[in-house]
Design a protein around this motif. Structure first.
Motif, PDB file in Angstrom:
ATOM      1  N   UNK A 140      -7.176   0.972  14.799  1.00  0.00           N
ATOM      2  CA  UNK A 140      -7.380   1.203  13.380  1.00  0.00           C
ATOM      3  C   UNK A 140      -8.595   0.445  12.851  1.00  0.00           C
ATOM      4  N   UNK A 141      -8.676  -0.842  13.152  1.00  0.00           N
ATOM      5  CA  UNK A 141      -9.779  -1.651  12.628  1.00  0.00           C
ATOM      6  C   UNK A 141     -11.122  -1.177  13.168  1.00  0.00           C
ATOM      7  N   UNK A 142     -11.153  -0.746  14.428  1.00  0.00           N
ATOM      8  CA  UNK A 142     -12.415  -0.336  15.046  1.00  0.00           C
ATOM      9  C   UNK A 142     -12.921   0.993  14.500  1.00  0.00           C
ATOM     10  N   UNK A 143     -11.998   1.879  14.116  1.00  0.00           N
ATOM     11  CA  UNK A 143     -12.409   3.216  13.681  1.00  0.00           C
ATOM     12  C   UNK A 143     -12.556   3.338  12.171  1.00  0.00           C
ATOM     13  N   UNK A 144     -12.187   2.292  11.418  1.00  0.00           N
ATOM     14  CA  UNK A 144     -12.289   2.368   9.956  1.00  0.00           C
ATOM     15  C   UNK A 144     -13.077   1.197   9.375  1.00  0.00           C
ATOM     16  N   UNK A 145     -13.963   0.625  10.156  1.00  0.00           N
ATOM     17  CA  UNK A 145     -14.768  -0.503   9.659  1.00  0.00           C
ATOM     18  C   UNK A 145     -15.584  -0.065   8.451  1.00  0.00           C
ATOM     19  N   UNK A 146     -15.468  -0.811   7.357  1.00  0.00           N
ATOM     20  CA  UNK A 146     -16.209  -0.506   6.142  1.00  0.00           C
ATOM     21  C   UNK A 146     -15.616   0.599   5.300  1.00  0.00           C
ATOM     22  N   UNK A 147     -14.454   1.121   5.694  1.00  0.00           N
ATOM     23  CA  UNK A 147     -13.832   2.240   4.987  1.00  0.00           C
ATOM     24  C   UNK A 147     -12.726   1.747   4.062  1.00  0.00           C
ATOM     25  N   UNK A 148     -12.343   2.588   3.126  1.00  0.00           N
ATOM     26  CA  UNK A 148     -11.254   2.283   2.205  1.00  0.00           C
ATOM     27  C   UNK A 148     -10.245   3.420   2.252  1.00  0.00           C
ATOM     28  N   UNK A 149      -8.962   3.065   2.178  1.00  0.00           N
ATOM     29  CA  UNK A 149      -7.877   4.035   2.308  1.00  0.00           C
ATOM     30  C   UNK A 149      -7.322   4.395   0.932  1.00  0.00           C
ATOM     31  N   UNK A 150      -7.139   5.706   0.689  1.00  0.00           N
ATOM     32  CA  UNK A 150      -6.624   6.185  -0.597  1.00  0.00           C
ATOM     33  C   UNK A 150      -5.486   7.170  -0.371  1.00  0.00           C
ATOM     34  N   UNK A 151      -4.516   7.116  -1.272  1.00  0.00           N
ATOM     35  CA  UNK A 151      -3.432   8.094  -1.329  1.00  0.00           C
ATOM     36  C   UNK A 151      -3.535   8.779  -2.683  1.00  0.00           C
ATOM     37  N   UNK A 152      -3.709  10.099  -2.671  1.00  0.00           N
ATOM     38  CA  UNK A 152      -3.927  10.868  -3.893  1.00  0.00           C
ATOM     39  C   UNK A 152      -2.799  11.882  -4.058  1.00  0.00           C
ATOM     40  N   UNK A 153      -2.089  11.814  -5.186  1.00  0.00           N
ATOM     41  CA  UNK A 153      -1.015  12.764  -5.468  1.00  0.00           C
ATOM     42  C   UNK A 153      -1.353  13.558  -6.720  1.00  0.00           C
ATOM     43  N   UNK A 154      -1.289  14.882  -6.589  1.00  0.00           N
ATOM     44  CA  UNK A 154      -1.472  15.792  -7.710  1.00  0.00           C
ATOM     45  C   UNK A 154      -0.079  16.268  -8.108  1.00  0.00           C
ATOM     46  N   UNK A 155       0.365  15.876  -9.289  1.00  0.00           N
ATOM     47  CA  UNK A 155       1.760  16.081  -9.683  1.00  0.00           C
ATOM     48  C   UNK A 155       1.892  17.253 -10.658  1.00  0.00           C
TER      49      UNK A 155
END
Length: 593
Positions: free
Chosen positions: A358-373
């Motif tokens: 995970x750390x090696x493949x997402x360096x410098x990235x940010x994780x988001x969870x988006x819900x359209x309700x």
């Protein structure tokens, strides 16, 4: 035989550069891309080329069609008419963007983005929303239907007249007041198509039906339309072939698509057939899309070669044994559920699974969870603000008034996006934990024991009161459908090497970003989205459900009577208290502090 090469220049040649359209120019630029789900190389047998005509034979996979040009050109291509009023749009600095993803469509595969929330999405980007809506709404209504361009006062007056004469209110489509401000945009989402959307009388319906002739396709899985001044860019994706529609992986060789060059309406027509070649490295999967392209112009046609090599926009999912379904190699994915299943206050619980790299493949990235309700469910932004240390920073757009029942919610509901960026040390942060899975200890490297990581995002939500059911319906509860969230990493897209330039060009060609994400991340090429797939990979975009108590119309009389009695009792109690207070003052017994 059509040959292949490794030139990024040919890739860039494949990407047709957008040209500012002359509002009076009736000619269009087309690009037709066909993606086989099987390793079928384009050849003289399956890509037959003649003057101003290309036949694609035996395709089983996905088809993308992109067309660019003026509104005048779209009208002329669909109707054969030249209309002088089609060039009337002159405002600058804004655009209208519409997306439609069919709930019945199969989940898209790379190179296309697989996680589109089903339904109708519409956004207007402008410093002056009212002016741009008035100017472009008639064009949008003619192109796709489903929008109402009347003034708000006119709509309200019509509703009052309908109610006065007992006709009830009638939904006529998306209105300007349905659209919710969101950063520099106004946005609306409908889980179902608005009335008259994509009707046979719309220009898009006519254009797309012309493109579907001769191929085994259902309706479009995805429609993406951008209207800017009098320029239009349209992208459409279909699943193609009988086997891809049934979920099988075999080639019957029966499907044939014929693409022709129309000298009256076309400027350039480009046709390409690509197939996917996956190269697995130690920590990553790189997708190569190999193929050949044919460029047709007024002078004739030229066969060009292309190799598209770009990292997939989708993290590799778990590899499972076909027979048993057990995990053979850890990948990435997520699950989502509404819990408890029957309540007015459910929690949307999304569990994200990631492999040891995970750390090696997402360096410098940010994780988001988006819900359209949908309108039947909402979140409390103040509650989420207090939960930020546990679930991450959240932003909310749309309707959050907890007092409103579903029937009076203007617009579409709400949108909540949570930033779940862990600390630098992924393994030590509280949000990323070693997965408690029997398959977690797998030898992904020789002699090493590897573990997967999970992170859970728990978003508290609240249900609205649902409309009562009919008198002949005995149901005491109704199920409210809530689409699963989109889970994506946003990574910086930088660099000027030949491979990185090719990757950016490929992204422009084939990666249509889900509209809410595009509005929230206005970084253009500076943002590279990488998506997680639902686990296990479903045939369609998944939904979660919440069972909510509901009233019944047959109890309406009883409810009215009880409401009247309680209101009368309350009024009587207040009146008696006032009389008693006044009487006590007159007798001198009342005292004030």
């Amino acid at each position: 035989m059509l040959t292949l090469s490794l030139s990024a220049a040919t890739l860039l040649a494949l990407s047709m550069v957008a040209v500012t359209a002359d509002p009076a120019d009736p000619t269009l630029q087309h690009r037709h891309s066909f993606f086989s789900t099987l390793p079928v190389e384009p050849s003289d047998e399956n890509l037959k080329v003649a003057r101003h005509q290309v036949k694609v034979i035996g395709l089983n996979g996905f088809r993308e069609w992109e067309v660019k040009g003026s509104l005048q050109g779209m009208i002329y291509a669909a109707t054969g008419e030249i209309r002088s009023d089609a060039a009337r749009r002159t405002s600058a600095g804004g655009k209208v963007h519409m997306q439609w993803y069919a709930s019945s469509a199969p989940l898209l595969r790379p190179p296309f983005i697989p996680t589109f929330v089903p339904g109708f999405h519409l956004a207007v980007t402008s410093d002056n929303f009212t002016e741009l809506w008035k100017e472009h709404c008639p064009d949008l209504a003619e192109l796709v239907g489903g929008v109402d361009c009347r003034e708000l006062d006119t709509i309200q007056l019509e509703k009052q007249l309908q109610q006065k004469h007992g006709n009830g209110t009638q939904e006529t489509g998306v209105h300007a007041q349905d659209m919710v401000p969101m950063q520099l945009h106004h946005y609306v989402h409908k889980t179902e198509a608005p009335p008259s959307f994509f009707s046979p009388s719309s220009l898009l319906s006519s254009l797309i039906s012309q493109q579907q002739s001769g191929s085994k396709t259902t309706g479009p899985a995805l429609i993406d339309l951008v209207l800017h001044n009098s320029e239009v860019t349209l992208k459409v994706i279909w699943p193609v072939g009988s086997n891809i529609l049934s979920g099988e992986e075999s080639n019957d060789g029966q499907n044939t698509v014929e693409i022709t060059f129309n000298e009256k309406t076309d400027k350039v027509v480009e046709v390409g057939w690509f197939y996917r070649e996956v190269t697995e490295q130690e920590n990553a999967v790189i997708d190569h899309f190999l193929g050949a392209t044919v460029r047709m112009e007024a002078e004739g046609e030229v066969v060009s070669e292309a190799l598209i090599q770009t990292r997939s926009s989708v993290f590799p999912p778990h590899k499972r044994d076909f027979a048993t379904g057990k995990i053979r190699a850890l990948g990435h994915g997520y699950t989502s559920t509404m819990t408890p299943a029957q309540t007015f206050h459910p929690h949307s619980v999304t569990t994200i699974h990631s492999n040891p790299y995970l750390a090696e493949t997402t360096a410098g990235c940010e994780l988001y969870v988006l819900q359209v309700l949908p309108p039947g469910i909402f979140v409390d932004p103040f509650q989420l603000e207090g939960l930020a240390p546990e679930i991450g920073h959240a932003i909310v757009y749309g309707e959050t008034d907890l007092e409103k029942p579903v029937g009076v919610v203007n617009g579409w509901g709400s949108l909540v996006m949570v930033k779940v960026q862990p600390e630098e040390d992924y393994a030590m942060t509280l949000r990323w934990k070693v997965a408690n899975m029997s398959e977690a200890t797998l030898d992904l490297k020789a002699g090493n024991t590897a573990t997967s990581y999970t992170s859970t995002v728990d978003i508290p939500m609240h249900m609205r009161y649902q409309p009562p059911v009919s008198a002949d319906n005995c149901s005491s509860h109704v199920n409210v459908s809530v689409p699963w969230p989109i889970v994506a990493w946003t990574c910086p897209s930088v660099g000027s090497s030949e491979e990185e330039i090719a990757a950016v060009a490929a992204k422009k060609l084939f990666q249509i970003i889900p509209l809410p994400l595009e509005l929230l991340f206005a970084g253009g090429d500076a943002v590279n989205f990488r998506f997680l797939l639902p686990e296990p990979i479903p045939k369609h975009f998944p939904n979660a459900y919440v069972s909510v108590p509901v009233g019944q119309l047959r109890d309406l009389g009883l409810v009215r009577m009880a409401t009247f009695i309680m209101a009368a009792a309350g009024t009587l109690a207040v009146t008696l208290a006032l009389i008693k207070s006044v009487a006590s003052r007159k007798t001198g017994k009342g005292k004030q502090d």
